[in-house]
Design a protein around this motif. Structure first.
Motif, PDB file in Angstrom:
ATOM      1  N   THR A 114       0.857  -1.180   0.000  1.00 19.90           N
ATOM      2  CA  THR A 114       0.000   0.000   0.000  1.00 19.90           C
ATOM      3  C   THR A 114       0.886   1.220   0.000  1.00 19.90           C
ATOM      4  OG1 THR A 114      -0.055   0.219   2.388  1.00 19.90           O
ATOM      5  CG2 THR A 114      -1.667  -1.261   1.414  1.00 19.90           C
ATOM      6  N   PRO A 115       0.327   2.421  -0.240  1.00 18.01           N
ATOM      7  CA  PRO A 115       1.166   3.616  -0.201  1.00 18.01           C
ATOM      8  C   PRO A 115       1.819   3.835   1.150  1.00 18.01           C
ATOM      9  CG  PRO A 115      -0.916   4.077  -1.311  1.00 18.01           C
ATOM     10  CD  PRO A 115      -1.031   2.703  -0.716  1.00 18.01           C
ATOM     11  N   GLU A 116       1.213   3.278   2.229  1.00 19.22           N
ATOM     12  CA  GLU A 116       1.788   3.450   3.557  1.00 19.22           C
ATOM     13  C   GLU A 116       2.576   2.204   3.940  1.00 19.22           C
ATOM     14  OE1 GLU A 116       1.581   6.239   5.212  1.00 19.22           O
ATOM     15  OE2 GLU A 116       0.375   7.125   3.616  1.00 19.22           O
ATOM     16  N   PHE A 117       3.690   2.407   4.606  1.00 18.72           N
ATOM     17  CA  PHE A 117       4.475   1.269   5.062  1.00 18.72           C
ATOM     18  C   PHE A 117       3.723   0.541   6.175  1.00 18.72           C
ATOM     19  CE2 PHE A 117       8.057   3.971   3.541  1.00 18.72           C
ATOM     20  CZ  PHE A 117       8.427   3.144   2.499  1.00 18.72           C
ATOM     21  N   PRO A 118       3.627  -0.788   6.138  1.00 16.89           N
ATOM     22  CA  PRO A 118       2.851  -1.533   7.140  1.00 16.89           C
ATOM     23  C   PRO A 118       3.687  -1.921   8.347  1.00 16.89           C
ATOM     24  CG  PRO A 118       3.555  -3.025   5.424  1.00 16.89           C
ATOM     25  CD  PRO A 118       4.127  -1.666   5.071  1.00 16.89           C
ATOM     26  N   GLU A 119       4.590  -1.005   8.817  1.00 18.85           N
ATOM     27  CA  GLU A 119       5.475  -1.398   9.925  1.00 18.85           C
ATOM     28  C   GLU A 119       4.642  -1.667  11.187  1.00 18.85           C
ATOM     29  OE1 GLU A 119       5.391   3.114   9.685  1.00 18.85           O
ATOM     30  OE2 GLU A 119       5.769   1.495   8.267  1.00 18.85           O
ATOM     31  N   ASP A 120       3.317  -0.978  11.412  1.00 19.26           N
ATOM     32  CA  ASP A 120       2.547  -1.330  12.620  1.00 19.26           C
ATOM     33  C   ASP A 120       2.101  -2.774  12.557  1.00 19.26           C
ATOM     34  OD1 ASP A 120       2.941   1.218  13.483  1.00 19.26           O
ATOM     35  OD2 ASP A 120       0.971   1.907  12.787  1.00 19.26           O
ATOM     36  N   ALA A 121       1.663  -3.193  11.384  1.00 21.73           N
ATOM     37  CA  ALA A 121       1.254  -4.591  11.078  1.00 21.73           C
ATOM     38  C   ALA A 121       2.362  -5.585  11.367  1.00 21.73           C
ATOM     39  CB  ALA A 121       0.800  -4.713   9.617  1.00 21.73           C
ATOM     40  N   VAL A 122       3.624  -5.276  10.958  1.00 24.76           N
ATOM     41  CA  VAL A 122       4.733  -6.202  11.231  1.00 24.76           C
ATOM     42  C   VAL A 122       4.983  -6.269  12.743  1.00 24.76           C
ATOM     43  CG1 VAL A 122       7.170  -6.689  10.837  1.00 24.76           C
ATOM     44  CG2 VAL A 122       5.779  -5.743   8.988  1.00 24.76           C
ATOM     45  N   ALA A 123       4.958  -5.109  13.404  1.00 22.89           N
ATOM     46  CA  ALA A 123       5.171  -5.099  14.850  1.00 22.89           C
ATOM     47  C   ALA A 123       4.086  -5.891  15.567  1.00 22.89           C
ATOM     48  CB  ALA A 123       5.198  -3.661  15.366  1.00 22.89           C
ATOM     49  N   GLU A 124       2.858  -5.817  15.077  1.00 24.15           N
ATOM     50  CA  GLU A 124       1.769  -6.577  15.693  1.00 24.15           C
ATOM     51  C   GLU A 124       1.990  -8.075  15.516  1.00 24.15           C
ATOM     52  OE1 GLU A 124      -1.672  -7.642  17.675  1.00 24.15           O
ATOM     53  OE2 GLU A 124      -0.487  -5.808  17.690  1.00 24.15           O
ATOM     54  N   ALA A 125       2.519  -8.488  14.361  1.00 23.48           N
ATOM     55  CA  ALA A 125       2.826  -9.902  14.165  1.00 23.48           C
ATOM     56  C   ALA A 125       3.864 -10.368  15.179  1.00 23.48           C
ATOM     57  CB  ALA A 125       3.339 -10.128  12.739  1.00 23.48           C
ATOM     58  N   VAL A 126       4.888  -9.534  15.416  1.00 21.29           N
ATOM     59  CA  VAL A 126       5.910  -9.873  16.416  1.00 21.29           C
ATOM     60  C   VAL A 126       5.272 -10.019  17.786  1.00 21.29           C
ATOM     61  CG1 VAL A 126       7.967  -9.017  17.596  1.00 21.29           C
ATOM     62  CG2 VAL A 126       7.767  -8.761  15.119  1.00 21.29           C
ATOM     63  N   ARG A 127       4.393  -9.078  18.134  1.00 17.18           N
ATOM     64  CA  ARG A 127       3.756  -9.103  19.453  1.00 17.18           C
ATOM     65  C   ARG A 127       2.927 -10.379  19.633  1.00 17.18           C
ATOM     66  NH1 ARG A 127       1.786  -4.413  19.097  1.00 17.18           N
ATOM     67  NH2 ARG A 127       3.583  -3.413  20.052  1.00 17.18           N
ATOM     68  N   ARG A 128       2.194 -10.756  18.602  1.00 17.45           N
ATOM     69  CA  ARG A 128       1.352 -11.952  18.712  1.00 17.45           C
ATOM     70  C   ARG A 128       2.193 -13.211  18.850  1.00 17.45           C
ATOM     71  NH1 ARG A 128      -2.726 -11.968  13.884  1.00 17.45           N
ATOM     72  NH2 ARG A 128      -3.507 -13.788  14.994  1.00 17.45           N
ATOM     73  N   ASP A 133       4.112 -17.533  22.333  1.00 16.81           N
ATOM     74  CA  ASP A 133       5.293 -18.283  22.751  1.00 16.81           C
ATOM     75  C   ASP A 133       5.443 -18.285  24.265  1.00 16.81           C
ATOM     76  OD1 ASP A 133       7.956 -19.551  22.381  1.00 16.81           O
ATOM     77  OD2 ASP A 133       8.668 -17.629  23.117  1.00 16.81           O
ATOM     78  N   ASP A 134       5.159 -17.153  24.917  1.00 18.96           N
ATOM     79  CA  ASP A 134       5.250 -17.092  26.375  1.00 18.96           C
ATOM     80  C   ASP A 134       4.374 -18.140  27.033  1.00 18.96           C
ATOM     81  OD1 ASP A 134       6.972 -14.949  26.302  1.00 18.96           O
ATOM     82  OD2 ASP A 134       5.422 -13.440  26.628  1.00 18.96           O
ATOM     83  N   ARG A 135       3.195 -18.341  26.468  1.00 21.82           N
ATOM     84  CA  ARG A 135       2.236 -19.253  27.081  1.00 21.82           C
ATOM     85  C   ARG A 135       2.436 -20.696  26.647  1.00 21.82           C
ATOM     86  NH1 ARG A 135      -0.715 -17.726  31.289  1.00 21.82           N
ATOM     87  NH2 ARG A 135      -2.223 -19.318  30.709  1.00 21.82           N
ATOM     88  N   THR A 148       5.052 -15.330   7.593  1.00 25.09           N
ATOM     89  CA  THR A 148       4.922 -13.904   7.889  1.00 25.09           C
ATOM     90  C   THR A 148       6.226 -13.173   7.616  1.00 25.09           C
ATOM     91  OG1 THR A 148       3.333 -14.438   9.620  1.00 25.09           O
ATOM     92  CG2 THR A 148       4.292 -12.249   9.678  1.00 25.09           C
ATOM     93  N   LEU A 149       7.349 -13.779   7.989  1.00 26.61           N
ATOM     94  CA  LEU A 149       8.649 -13.159   7.757  1.00 26.61           C
ATOM     95  C   LEU A 149       8.910 -13.006   6.263  1.00 26.61           C
ATOM     96  CD1 LEU A 149      11.351 -12.087   8.746  1.00 26.61           C
ATOM     97  CD2 LEU A 149      12.176 -14.445   8.894  1.00 26.61           C
ATOM     98  N   LEU A 177      11.064  -9.186  13.711  1.00 23.75           N
ATOM     99  CA  LEU A 177      10.327 -10.370  13.277  1.00 23.75           C
ATOM    100  C   LEU A 177      11.291 -11.524  12.986  1.00 23.75           C
ATOM    101  CD1 LEU A 177       7.668 -11.705  12.546  1.00 23.75           C
ATOM    102  CD2 LEU A 177       7.836 -10.675  10.261  1.00 23.75           C
ATOM    103  N   ALA A 178      12.431 -11.221  12.347  1.00 23.52           N
ATOM    104  CA  ALA A 178      13.427 -12.263  12.099  1.00 23.52           C
ATOM    105  C   ALA A 178      13.932 -12.860  13.411  1.00 23.52           C
ATOM    106  CB  ALA A 178      14.600 -11.694  11.293  1.00 23.52           C
ATOM    107  N   LEU A 179      14.112 -12.015  14.427  1.00 17.27           N
ATOM    108  CA  LEU A 179      14.542 -12.527  15.727  1.00 17.27           C
ATOM    109  C   LEU A 179      13.466 -13.402  16.359  1.00 17.27           C
ATOM    110  CD1 LEU A 179      16.325  -9.444  17.323  1.00 17.27           C
ATOM    111  CD2 LEU A 179      17.381 -11.554  16.511  1.00 17.27           C
ATOM    112  N   SER A 180      12.208 -13.002  16.229  1.00 17.52           N
ATOM    113  CA  SER A 180      11.122 -13.810  16.791  1.00 17.52           C
ATOM    114  C   SER A 180      11.038 -15.167  16.109  1.00 17.52           C
ATOM    115  CB  SER A 180       9.786 -13.068  16.663  1.00 17.52           C
ATOM    116  OG  SER A 180       9.757 -11.938  17.493  1.00 17.52           O
ATOM    117  N   VAL A 181      11.149 -15.173  14.789  1.00 15.03           N
ATOM    118  CA  VAL A 181      11.117 -16.444  14.064  1.00 15.03           C
ATOM    119  C   VAL A 181      12.348 -17.272  14.413  1.00 15.03           C
ATOM    120  CG1 VAL A 181      11.064 -17.506  11.776  1.00 15.03           C
ATOM    121  CG2 VAL A 181       9.726 -15.445  12.211  1.00 15.03           C
ATOM    122  N   GLY A 182      13.500 -16.603  14.549  1.00 14.95           N
ATOM    123  CA  GLY A 182      14.701 -17.318  14.958  1.00 14.95           C
ATOM    124  C   GLY A 182      14.558 -17.944  16.324  1.00 14.95           C
TER     125      GLY A 182
END
Length: 412
Positions: A114-128, A133-135, A148-149, A177-182
Motif C-alpha cells: 500500500t502507499p503506507e508502510f505496514p510497519e505497525d502490522a509487522v510489529a503486531e505480528a511480532v507481538r502476537r 510463545d510465552d504461554r 509472515t517473515l 520479526l526475524a529474531l522472533s522467528v529465529g
C-alpha cells in the motif's frame, strides 16, 4: 461437536484510553496505580497488548480494582471488557480462561503493498508471536511465523526506494520479526535455522543503524551459541551486545547481556569470569527500573536472571547450588510465562537428578510434565529427557519409575 470459540475482538475502548502512551509507558502507569491502592500486578507491555487485542476479555479481580482506580467513574464495560459472568459461562462450556492465550491460528496480519508502510502490522505480528510463545512454547508456530517473515521481506525492496523514517521503522520491525522467528526455531530445536535468522536480524540492524535491534540480535546469538556448545562465540556475542547497548540507557538490557556472557564463561569453566559477569548482571538489574528495557525484554525479571544463574552453576558442575537457583526461578516466575515456568521446573529436575536427589527430581519432573499439556517446547522435553536418563541410577524408586515412564511416553 461444540462450535469453536469466537475469535477475540480488539478492545478499542481500552486502546483509546491508552492514548499516545506506548504500551510500556501505559503498563508503568498501571503499576503505579496499583501501588497507590496497595495492589500488586505484574503489568507489562505484553499484558497491555493482550488486553487491546481482545485476548483478555475480562481482567482478574486485582486488575479490575487497579483499572477502576486508574479510570475513576468508569465501569469495566466502559473499559471495553465483557461481564465476568459471560466469560465464566464460556469457560464452563470449554473455552479457555480469560487470562490465557487462545489457540494459535495465524500470526499474519494484513501485510499488503500500500502507499503506507505496514510497519505497525509487522510489529503486531511480532507481538502476537511473543504472546503465544510465552504461554505455549515454539513448537507449531514456526512454519506460520516463517511465512509472515517472508511476506515482510518482500516489502523491504519497496521500502528501500522510499528512504525515511517509515522505511527505517519497517526495517527495524522486520529485524525484530526475524529474531522472533529465529527464537521459535531455537526453542523448537532447529538450531541452523535459528542461527540464520539471528544473522539476518543482525545484518538488518546494521543496515538500519539500529543499536537496539543489534543488541537484541547479539543477545539471542549468545544464547544460541551457549545452547549449542560454542562458548567462545557466546562470550564474544554477549560482549558485542553489551557494546551495542552501551548508549541505549537500559540497565536491564545490559544486565541480560552480562548474564548471557556469564553463560559462555561457565561452559569454558572460568569461575572467576562467571562470578564477575553475574555480579555485573545483578548490579545492573538492581539499578534498572522494571520498564527501562525494550518491549521484547518483558520476560526478563528476577525469575529469568535467577534461572540463568542456575544454568551457570549447572555448567560448572555445582548442581546443589544450581538446583537452589532453579527452584527460586520457579517460585519467582510470573504465571503468564508458562513456558518459562515449565523450563525452569525441568531444569530443577535435571539439577536435582545430577545432585543425587532422585525423589525430589522425579517430583519436579512430574510438575513440568503437567505443564506440557499447555506448553510445546523441544527444549523443555530435552531437559526432561536428560533428567530421566540421569535417574536410571535409581531404578527401585516408584516415583522415579513413574516419571521415567511418563517421559518415555512423550518422547515416543
Amino acid at each position: 461437536m461444540s462450535a469453536p470459540p469466537d475469535p477475540p475482538r480488539p478492545n478499542t475502548a481500552f486502546r483509546e484510553l491508552r492514548g499516545s502512551r506506548s504500551p510500556g509507558e501505559f503498563a508503568a502507569a498501571v503499576r503505579r496505580a496499583a501501588r497507590e491502592i496497595g495492589e500488586q500486578v505484574s503489568c507489562d507491555a505484553r499484558y497491555v497488548g493482550r488486553v487491546e487485542s481482545g485476548e483478555i476479555r475480562c481482567p482478574n479481580y486485582a486488575y479490575e480494582r487497579v483499572f477502576l482506580h486508574l479510570f475513576p467513574g468508569r465501569s469495566l464495560a466502559d473499559l471495553g471488557f465483557e461481564p465476568r459472568e459471560a466469560v465464566r459461562g464460556r469457560r464452563a462450556r470449554g473455552a479457555r480462561s480469560s487470562d490465557s492465550a487462545p489457540p494459535f491460528t495465524s500470526v499474519r496480519p494484513p501485510l499488503s503493498r500500500t502507499p503506507e508502510f505496514p510497519e505497525d502490522a509487522v510489529a503486531e505480528a511480532v507481538r502476537r508471536i511473543r504472546l503465544h510463545d510465552d504461554r505455549h512454547g515454539a513448537d507449531g508456530l514456526y512454519a506460520d511465523a516463517g511465512r509472515t517473515l517472508r511476506t515482510a521481506r518482500a516489502l523491504l525492496p519497496e521500502a528501500a526506494l522510499r528512504p525515511g523514517a517509515g522505511a527505517d521503522r519497517l526495517h527495524s520491525a522486520a529485524g525484530e520479526l526475524a529474531l522472533s522467528v529465529g527464537w521459535l526455531a531455537h526453542d523448537s530445536g532447529r538450531y541452523a535455522d535459528a542461527r540464520s535468522h539471528y544473522a539476518e536480524a543482525l545484518a538488518t540492524a546494521r543496515l538500519a543503524d539500529d543499536p537496539a535491534l543489534e543488541a537484541h540480535a547479539f543477545s539471542n546469538a549468545a544464547f544460541l551459541a551457549r545452547d549449542t556448545g560454542r562458548p567462545h562465540e557466546a562470550v564474544r556475542a554477549a560482549q558485542a551486545g553489551r557494546r551495542a547497548a552501551a548508549a541505549l540507557g537500559s540497565d536491564r538490557l545490559r544486565s541480560l547481556l552480562a548474564a548471557r556472557e556469564a553463560g559462555g564463561w561457565a561452559l569454558l569453566g572460568d569461575r572467576a569470569a562467571v562470578h564477575e559477569a553475574l555480579t555485573a548482571a545483578r548490579d545492573l538489574f538492581a539499578r534498572g527500573a522494571a520498564d527501562d528495557g525494550p518491549e521484547w525484554m518483558s520476560f526478563y525479571g528476577e525469575a529469568e536472571l535467577t534461572g540463568l544463574e542456575a544454568q551457570c552453576w549447572a555448567a560448572l558442575g555445582e548442581y546443589p547450588r544450581a538446583a537452589e537457583c532453579a527452584r527460586g526461578a520457579v517460585l519467582l516466575q510470573d504465571p503468564h510465562f508458562v513456558r518459562n515456568t515449565a523450563l525452569f521446573t525441568a531444569e530443577l529436575a535435571a539439577d536435582l537428578a545430577a545432585a543425587g536427589r532422585p525423589d525430589e527430581a522425579a517430583a519436579a519432573g512430574g510438575r513440568a510434565l503437567v505443564l506440557l499439556d499447555e506448553v510445546r517446547s523441544a527444549r523443555v522435553r530435552a531437559l526432561l529427557g536428560g533428567a530421566a536418563d540421569r535417574l536410571r541410577r535409581w531404578p527401585g524408586s516408584p516415583e522415579v519409575e513413574t516419571f521415567r515412564t511418563a517421559v518415555g511416553l512423550i518422547s515416543a
